[in-house]
Write an enzyme that holds these catalytic residues in place. Structure first.
Site, mmCIF file in Angstrom:
data_model
loop_
_atom_site.group_PDB
_atom_site.id
_atom_site.type_symbol
_atom_site.label_atom_id
_atom_site.label_comp_id
_atom_site.label_asym_id
_atom_site.label_seq_id
_atom_site.Cartn_x
_atom_site.Cartn_y
_atom_site.Cartn_z
ATOM 1 N N ASP A 184 60.982 28.732 -2.199
ATOM 2 C CA ASP A 184 61.891 28.834 -1.108
ATOM 3 C C ASP A 184 61.593 28.764 0.268
ATOM 4 O O ASP A 184 62.097 28.738 1.371
ATOM 5 C CB ASP A 184 62.876 29.954 -1.291
ATOM 6 C CG ASP A 184 62.327 31.497 -1.482
ATOM 7 O OD1 ASP A 184 61.019 31.470 -1.616
ATOM 8 O OD2 ASP A 184 62.868 32.392 -1.275
ATOM 9 N N GLU A 198 51.260 42.455 -2.862
ATOM 10 C CA GLU A 198 50.218 41.599 -2.166
ATOM 11 C C GLU A 198 49.119 42.621 -1.794
ATOM 12 O O GLU A 198 47.746 42.245 -2.208
ATOM 13 C CB GLU A 198 50.682 40.953 -0.919
ATOM 14 C CG GLU A 198 51.913 39.910 -1.124
ATOM 15 C CD GLU A 198 53.164 40.501 -0.984
ATOM 16 O OE1 GLU A 198 53.332 41.648 -1.390
ATOM 17 O OE2 GLU A 198 54.020 39.788 -0.754
HETATM 18 N N1 UDP Z 1 61.720 34.383 -8.709
HETATM 19 C C1 UDP Z 1 61.701 34.330 -10.169
HETATM 20 N N2 UDP Z 1 62.530 34.800 -10.973
HETATM 21 C C2 UDP Z 1 63.479 35.792 -10.155
HETATM 22 C C3 UDP Z 1 63.534 35.943 -9.013
HETATM 23 C C4 UDP Z 1 62.593 35.202 -8.082
HETATM 24 O O1 UDP Z 1 60.829 33.629 -10.726
HETATM 25 O O2 UDP Z 1 64.409 36.372 -11.060
HETATM 26 C C5 UDP Z 1 60.715 33.496 -8.136
HETATM 27 C C6 UDP Z 1 61.282 32.721 -6.880
HETATM 28 O O3 UDP Z 1 61.846 31.522 -7.549
HETATM 29 C C7 UDP Z 1 60.287 32.477 -6.026
HETATM 30 C C8 UDP Z 1 59.372 33.918 -6.076
HETATM 31 O O4 UDP Z 1 59.665 34.420 -7.292
HETATM 32 O O5 UDP Z 1 59.477 31.337 -5.998
HETATM 33 C C9 UDP Z 1 59.729 35.136 -5.338
HETATM 34 O O6 UDP Z 1 61.161 35.208 -5.214
HETATM 35 P P1 UDP Z 1 62.135 35.476 -3.864
HETATM 36 O O7 UDP Z 1 61.926 34.077 -3.196
HETATM 37 O O8 UDP Z 1 63.371 35.741 -4.512
HETATM 38 O O9 UDP Z 1 61.432 36.721 -3.308
HETATM 39 P P2 UDP Z 1 61.398 37.178 -1.905
HETATM 40 O O10 UDP Z 1 61.274 35.869 -0.906
HETATM 41 O O11 UDP Z 1 62.631 37.955 -1.459
HETATM 42 O O12 UDP Z 1 60.236 37.954 -1.551
HETATM 43 MN MN MN Z 2 61.484 33.930 -1.234
#
Ligand code: UDP
Ligand code: MN
Length: 323
Positions: A192, A279
């Protein structure tokens, strides 16, 4: 021989040598040009032959991509392979997000896209998207266990996201690639975020771990490592949340040399880590703060943004139309 004759004789010798030298150089140049030309012609006819025989050879799209990549590699020999690891899961914006980042990756030479689906099985949607992307890619899947899955009403920070998928990619690296032989850089590229292709140029410079600012994250316009003016090394972090973490850097703000991933086999992501420390804990396996390599013009440029797509309110769906 009088002095006049001697000088004349000497001049003649020099002239003769010059003629020989020029003649010899011309022959060498023509010879080299012929070799280059014939290499090009043979590579091109090889490509044409493959295209013509595509059906008979039953080359998959992926094999053609690999061949093209091999041809390009000859031109980009010095660039390391960038392994971009993308966890992804089904929601209405999934195809749009994956389309966006796959087309960004098309602008990056020597990239290998590792897509890890959060699902029981690999889906047709993602499979087709990868084929259409024309990228060198590996398609994996690993489902997040139900007890770790974010529930619909829970805030996002309550759960670790992408743990299962990133670990699956780490396992793939360690099972498939060979230390000291396979060279590359590993980048965790969420589906995203928004990426400027310049961030991939920066990665090519990494020896161990490279870091750079990330826009629109942690309640700030950007989070960034803070550099010591004298030494140019990282001395701290500008971060909206717990800047005193050993590595207060978002997943999008660093990339690691493949060699470290392959040799430090004890390094994994984990559900046991404190929330928001994924991280920081992961980087601690590889490096100390003063070894970090600040990139993006000494961390003065933002080449990646932690964007998030709003979940659209979909009230109806057109049957048979994949969105
Ligand atoms: N993701 C996933 N399964 C989930 C939630 C997130 O595979 O149930 C993936 C999502 O597509 C993204 C990554 O893990 O590539 C990080 O997730 P997200 O963007 O929701 O997290 P944030 O940006 O809030 O850290
Ligand atoms: Mn994200």
């Amino acid at each position: 021989m009088n002095p006049m004759e001697r000088t004349h004789n000497c001049e003649m010798k020099i002239k003769r040598f010059a003629y020989w030298f020029i003649g010899f150089s011309v022959v060498v140049i023509i010879w080299k040009l012929c070799i280059i030309e014939s290499n090009l012609v043979s590579l091109q006819s090889f490509r044409k032959a493959l295209e013509l025989q595509e059906d008979q050879l039953e080359l998959t799209q992926q094999q053609i991509v690999l061949f093209e990549n091999w041809l390009n590699k000859k031109n980009n020999k010095k660039l390391p392979t960038i392994y971009a690891v993308t966890p992804t899961y089904w929601r209405f914006v999934q195809k749009a997000e994956l389309t966006r980042i796959s087309q960004t990756l098309r602008l990056v030479p020597n990239v290998h896209w590792i897509v890890v689906e959060d699902s029981e099985t690999k889906t047709e949607l993602v499979r087709n998207l990868i084929v259409e992307s024309g990228l060198v890619a590996t398609h994996l899947n690993a489902k997040t266990p139900p007890f770790e899955q974010l529930q619909s009403k829970e805030p996002r920070w309550k759960r670790h996201r992408g743990v299962e998928q990133r670990n699956t990619a780490l396992k793939w690296f360690r099972d498939t690639l060979i230390p000291n032989k396979d060279k590359g850089i590993v980048y965790f590229m969420d589906d995203d975020n928004t990426y400027n292709v310049k961030v991939f140029d920066e990665m090519a410079k990494i020896k161990k771990v490279g870091v750079w600012p990330v826009g629109l994250v942690g309640g700030l316009n950007a989070e960034s490592p803070i550099l010591d003016e004298k030494t140019g090394k990282v001395k701290g972090y500008r971060s909206g949340w717990k800047p005193n973490r050993p590595f207060a850097i978002d997943m999008a703000g660093f990339a690691i040399n493949l060699e470290l991933i392959l040799t430090k086999t004890e390094a994994w992501f984990s559900y046991k880590m404190e929330k928001g420390f994924q991280e920081s804990e992961f980087l601690s396996y590889f490096i100390t703060k003063d070894e970090l390599e600040p990139l993006a013009d000494n961390c003065t440029k933002v080449y990646v943004w932690h964007t998030r797509a709003e979940n659209p309110a979909v009230k109806g769906t057109i049957p048979g139309l994949e969105v």
